[in-house]
Design a protein around this motif. Structure first.
Motif, PDB file in Angstrom:
ATOM      1  N   ILE A   1     129.012  32.353 -12.504  1.00 14.50           N
ATOM      2  CA  ILE A   1     129.513  31.903 -11.205  1.00 14.50           C
ATOM      3  C   ILE A   1     130.427  32.964 -10.613  1.00 14.50           C
ATOM      4  O   ILE A   1     130.984  33.791 -11.332  1.00 14.50           O
ATOM      5  CB  ILE A   1     130.289  30.563 -11.310  1.00 14.50           C
ATOM      6  CG1 ILE A   1     131.593  30.744 -12.107  1.00 14.50           C
ATOM      7  CG2 ILE A   1     129.418  29.466 -11.909  1.00 14.50           C
ATOM      8  CD1 ILE A   1     132.566  29.581 -11.971  1.00 14.50           C
TER       9      ILE A   1
ATOM     10  N   TYR B   1     133.439  28.221  -5.262  1.00 16.67           N
ATOM     11  CA  TYR B   1     132.554  28.542  -6.380  1.00 16.67           C
ATOM     12  C   TYR B   1     131.137  28.751  -5.867  1.00 16.67           C
ATOM     13  O   TYR B   1     130.694  28.073  -4.948  1.00 16.67           O
ATOM     14  CB  TYR B   1     132.500  27.380  -7.386  1.00 16.67           C
ATOM     15  CG  TYR B   1     133.836  27.010  -7.964  1.00 16.67           C
ATOM     16  CD1 TYR B   1     134.356  27.711  -9.043  1.00 16.67           C
ATOM     17  CD2 TYR B   1     134.571  25.961  -7.442  1.00 16.67           C
ATOM     18  CE1 TYR B   1     135.582  27.369  -9.589  1.00 16.67           C
ATOM     19  CE2 TYR B   1     135.794  25.608  -7.979  1.00 16.67           C
ATOM     20  CZ  TYR B   1     136.285  26.312  -9.049  1.00 16.67           C
ATOM     21  OH  TYR B   1     137.494  25.976  -9.591  1.00 16.67           O
TER      22      TYR B   1
ATOM     23  N   ALA C   1     127.197  29.489  -7.736  1.00 16.44           N
ATOM     24  CA  ALA C   1     126.369  29.773  -8.912  1.00 16.44           C
ATOM     25  C   ALA C   1     125.572  31.043  -8.646  1.00 16.44           C
ATOM     26  O   ALA C   1     124.889  31.154  -7.633  1.00 16.44           O
ATOM     27  CB  ALA C   1     125.435  28.605  -9.198  1.00 16.44           C
TER      28      ALA C   1
ATOM     29  N   LEU D   1     129.618  23.461  -7.345  1.00 15.19           N
ATOM     30  CA  LEU D   1     128.733  24.613  -7.121  1.00 15.19           C
ATOM     31  C   LEU D   1     127.749  24.398  -5.977  1.00 15.19           C
ATOM     32  O   LEU D   1     126.929  25.263  -5.689  1.00 15.19           O
ATOM     33  CB  LEU D   1     127.977  24.943  -8.414  1.00 15.19           C
ATOM     34  CG  LEU D   1     128.863  25.434  -9.556  1.00 15.19           C
ATOM     35  CD1 LEU D   1     128.061  25.535 -10.844  1.00 15.19           C
ATOM     36  CD2 LEU D   1     129.510  26.764  -9.208  1.00 15.19           C
TER      37      LEU D   1
ATOM     38  N   LEU E   1     128.097  26.079 -17.145  1.00 17.76           N
ATOM     39  CA  LEU E   1     128.657  26.252 -15.798  1.00 17.76           C
ATOM     40  C   LEU E   1     130.035  25.592 -15.696  1.00 17.76           C
ATOM     41  O   LEU E   1     130.946  26.141 -15.072  1.00 17.76           O
ATOM     42  CB  LEU E   1     127.702  25.682 -14.748  1.00 17.76           C
ATOM     43  CG  LEU E   1     126.424  26.495 -14.524  1.00 17.76           C
ATOM     44  CD1 LEU E   1     125.404  25.687 -13.734  1.00 17.76           C
ATOM     45  CD2 LEU E   1     126.739  27.807 -13.814  1.00 17.76           C
TER      46      LEU E   1
END
Length: 168
Positions: free
Chosen positions: A18, A25, A27, A130, A145
């Protein structure tokens, strides 16, 4: 800052990269490294190392965040997970990527605000933070994650910065 999260294992190693910038944030990539059950264990470890080294070498994150092992009731499983975790850490170390460890409680607190959150709650908050359409599969990937999110939050905190300055 780019953070690479790892959910260690020997059958499935979840990983997720990330970026964290201006309290947002994103990904960058995620997936899993999976080994076959009836493969020689040493070959499984080699495969995990090779795959993660290649992914980390491409990604070149600023930090690697990994779940700290906690005592499991099945000691044989715990030892195998620890060995797989070791080759993962070796891959990061060989690439000079700083390594940070977090407990499941720390990850749950960072992602949901509640240390006793259930797995579905953590996975859903990870998806929301995300801005993903769905929770990544397998679960190990979503966990990785979440571990990366935990580090991104901790790395920017006043406490973490003070720890860095004092060498703690």
């Amino acid at each position: 800052m780019v953070v690479f999260g790892i959910d260690p294992g020997y059958a499935i190693v979840g990983w997720g990269a990330i970026s964290f910038k201006s309290n947002t944030y994103k990904a960058l990539g995620y997936g899993s490294v999976e080994t076959q059950a009836h493969t020689d264990f040493n070959q499984r470890l080699e495969y995990i190392y090779d795959e993660l080294y290649a992914i980390l070498n491409r990604c070149r994150p600023d930090a690697l965040a990994i779940e700290r092992l906690y005592f499991q009731t099945n000691q044989k499983t715990a030892i195998k997970v620890a060995q797989a975790r070791g080759v993962t850490l070796l891959a990061a170390q060989k690439l000079k990527i700083p390594i940070f460890e977090y407990t499941p409680l720390q990850v749950k607190t960072a992602v949901t605000g509640y240390g006793k959150a259930k797995k579905p709650q953590v996975m859903e908050m990870t998806r929301r933070l995300l801005k993903l359409d769905e929770v990544p599969k397998p679960d190990d990937t979503a966990d990785a994650l979440a571990i990366a999110i935990c580090h991104a939050q901790a790395a920017g905190s006043d406490l973490r910065q003070a720890m860095f300055r004092k060498g703690i």
